[in-house]
Design a protein around this motif. Structure first.
Motif, PDB file in Angstrom:
ATOM      1  N   GLU A  80       0.857  -1.189   0.000  1.00 50.22           N
ATOM      2  CA  GLU A  80       0.000   0.000   0.000  1.00 50.22           C
ATOM      3  C   GLU A  80       0.887   1.231   0.000  1.00 50.22           C
ATOM      4  OE1 GLU A  80      -3.551   0.719   2.783  1.00 50.22           O
ATOM      5  OE2 GLU A  80      -2.012   2.077   3.571  1.00 50.22           O
ATOM      6  N   ILE A  81       0.493   2.212  -0.792  1.00 56.17           N
ATOM      7  CA  ILE A  81       1.180   3.512  -0.802  1.00 56.17           C
ATOM      8  C   ILE A  81       0.126   4.603  -0.646  1.00 56.17           C
ATOM      9  CG2 ILE A  81       2.478   5.165  -2.199  1.00 56.17           C
ATOM     10  CD1 ILE A  81       4.154   2.954  -3.234  1.00 56.17           C
ATOM     11  N   ASN A  82       0.420   5.554   0.223  1.00 54.35           N
ATOM     12  CA  ASN A  82      -0.467   6.690   0.464  1.00 54.35           C
ATOM     13  C   ASN A  82      -0.016   7.877  -0.385  1.00 54.35           C
ATOM     14  OD1 ASN A  82      -1.502   5.054   2.479  1.00 54.35           O
ATOM     15  ND2 ASN A  82      -0.371   6.062   4.110  1.00 54.35           N
ATOM     16  N   LEU A  83      -0.980   8.569  -0.943  1.00 57.44           N
ATOM     17  CA  LEU A  83      -0.717   9.827  -1.638  1.00 57.44           C
ATOM     18  C   LEU A  83      -1.194  10.982  -0.762  1.00 57.44           C
ATOM     19  CD1 LEU A  83      -1.780   8.955  -5.311  1.00 57.44           C
ATOM     20  CD2 LEU A  83       0.387   8.506  -4.134  1.00 57.44           C
ATOM     21  N   ASN A  84      -0.474  12.074  -0.780  1.00 48.63           N
ATOM     22  CA  ASN A  84      -0.741  13.195   0.110  1.00 48.63           C
ATOM     23  C   ASN A  84      -2.009  13.944  -0.313  1.00 48.63           C
ATOM     24  OD1 ASN A  84      -0.171  14.747   2.320  1.00 48.63           O
ATOM     25  ND2 ASN A  84       1.314  16.069   1.296  1.00 48.63           N
ATOM     26  N   HIS A  85      -2.604  14.661   0.671  1.00 50.34           N
ATOM     27  CA  HIS A  85      -3.806  15.440   0.408  1.00 50.34           C
ATOM     28  C   HIS A  85      -3.560  16.487  -0.680  1.00 50.34           C
ATOM     29  CE1 HIS A  85      -5.278  13.713   4.188  1.00 50.34           C
ATOM     30  NE2 HIS A  85      -6.486  14.127   3.819  1.00 50.34           N
TER      31      HIS A  85
END
Length: 439
Positions: free
Chosen positions: A199-204
């Motif tokens: 899983e990779i999160n992308l910033n707001h």
């Protein structure tokens, strides 16, 4: 970016399945993209997973398969680091000949929701968490990927394992470098509970930018994986007996002064937050077709399997479909946890934020937040159990009709019915060959 420096460029718009539809052009064409000379049939954004026209589509038969005009979005051109030869991709969206937006374009559907928030002086800030699985697709059946060090197939779960992340260090190093080059704000990466799943999160980001980033990032992940000798897929359920891929979205809403309208200084959030939650709950069953757009999607939506199927919410509780995370009140937000990784980011963000806005405007009252394990709570409104039911619910729901234009609703339903019929002629054990990279 000076596109003339590239031997070739790509122009592409997003179709209903989230696939890129467009053209390869000489780099010298970059200077002409703003003048409206780039054209494609309007029906090209309403084709099935194989790229076939939709039978009896009015876009083809009533309009004579008229052309639309492709214009660059404000996202701007991005490099394509997964290709061996230098090139750039220019994200486009479709307009009609008279200059009006084509209301069958998913990005325009999201832009319309964004404009409704802007009319109130608000801006949605959204971030996505994307799960994907690395696989070996060289055989007749999908297999787990080889370990980069010894070449043997991965054989066990490695949730939050730094060792497994580091085993794929070359892949992740290139992935983060590619994201930086494309202006995609990739944040933390973790090893997830599935074999070869990450899983990779992308910033707001502002709403449209967040959708653009998710769309482009999915292409980047697939391309970089191929350069490292494996395939990457966002299929909701790559392996029947392993974890599925989800896509969670976090969003908050800022006013003209930069204040978060969900923040009341405490953990409970404002009445506006609860109205937004109520709207999301109201729309969730009828939104199933967006959250689970493929036959494979429904193998993930099994009660109790970490993919919420009941429309419920709670504070700081990961068993619910809609979670209000803890932390600083200034960052108070809604996390929508229902969608699979195989979604179209524009449609998904449109239905989530559009439902929230419907709840705010109607001042809907949210039910009491869930305590404990939401999977054990009986009587919750449920997502549709299969695609046929999801199509019927999406087509008939009055809230969906206020979120999406009729063209999107009709086209998506026609597309999914055609895909169901074609998959009925393909052995289920071979469905993955269609889904692997298409979603």
């Amino acid at each position: 970016m000076d596109l003339s420096q590239f031997p070739t460029i790509r122009v592409a718009a997003c179709d209903l399945n989230g696939q890129m539809r467009g053209k390869r052009l000489p780099g010298s064409y970059g200077a002409t993209l703003e003048d409206g000379s780039m054209r494609m049939p309007l029906s090209s954004l309403n084709v099935d997973l194989w790229g076939a026209d939709i039978e009896d589509s009015p876009l083809v038969f009533d309009s004579g398969d008229a052309d639309g005009v492709l214009l660059p979005t404000d996202r701007g051109p991005v490099p394509m680091p997964w290709l061996d030869n230098p090139s750039a991709l220019v994200p486009m969206w479709m307009y009609r000949e008279d200059g009006n937006p084509f209301n069958g374009d998913p990005r325009h559907a999201l832009a319309a929701i964004d404009a409704r928030f802007a009319a109130k002086g608000w801006q949605v800030m959204a971030a996505t968490e994307l799960e994907f699985t690395l696989v070996d697709d060289r055989g007749q059946a999908l297999a787990h990927p080889p370990h980069p060090a010894h070449g043997r197939a991965l054989a066990g779960e490695a949730i939050l394992s730094v060792r497994q992340i580091d085993a794929f260090d070359a892949f992740f190093t290139d992935l983060y470098a590619g994201a930086a080059a494309m202006g995609i704000p990739a944040q933390a990466a973790i090893s997830e509970s599935g074999i070869g799943q990450f899983e990779i999160n992308l910033n707001h980001q502002p709403l449209l930018r967040a959708a653009d980033d998710a769309w482009l990032f999915k292409a980047l992940v697939k391309g970089v994986a191929r350069k490292h000798g494996v395939a990457a897929t966002f299929m909701a359920k790559p392996f029947e007996d392993d974890a599925g891929n989800g896509l969670h979205v976090h969003f908050s809403v800022m006013d003209r002064e930069g204040r978060n309208i969900f923040d009341n200084g405490g953990p409970e959030g404002t009445a506006l937050l609860r109205h937004a939650v109520a709207g999301c709950i109201r729309a969730m069953p009828a939104s199933t077709l967006v959250f689970a757009p493929h036959l494979n999607s429904y193998t993930r939506l099994v009660p109790g399997a970490h993919a919420p199927t009941g429309a419920a919410w709670a504070y700081e509780n990961r068993t619910v479909a809609i979670r209000v995370p803890g932390g600083s009140p200034a960052a108070r937000r809604i996390e929508h946890r229902t969608a699979g990784g195989d979604i179209n980011p524009y449609l998904m963000l449109a239905v989530v934020t559009g439902a929230a806005l419907e709840g705010i405007e109607a001042q809907m009252e949210a039910p009491a937040p869930i305590s404990g394990n939401a999977y054990e709570v009986e009587g919750l409104p449920q997502l549709a159990a299969d695609m046929a039911s999801a199509i019927d619910a999406f087509a008939a729901d009055e809230v969906i009709a206020r979120i999406f234009p009729p063209r999107i609703i009709d086209n998506l339903c026609q597309t999914k019915r055609q895909e169901m019929a074609r998959f009925g002629t393909i052995p289920p054990e071979l469905h993955w060959q269609t889904y692997l990279e298409a979603v």
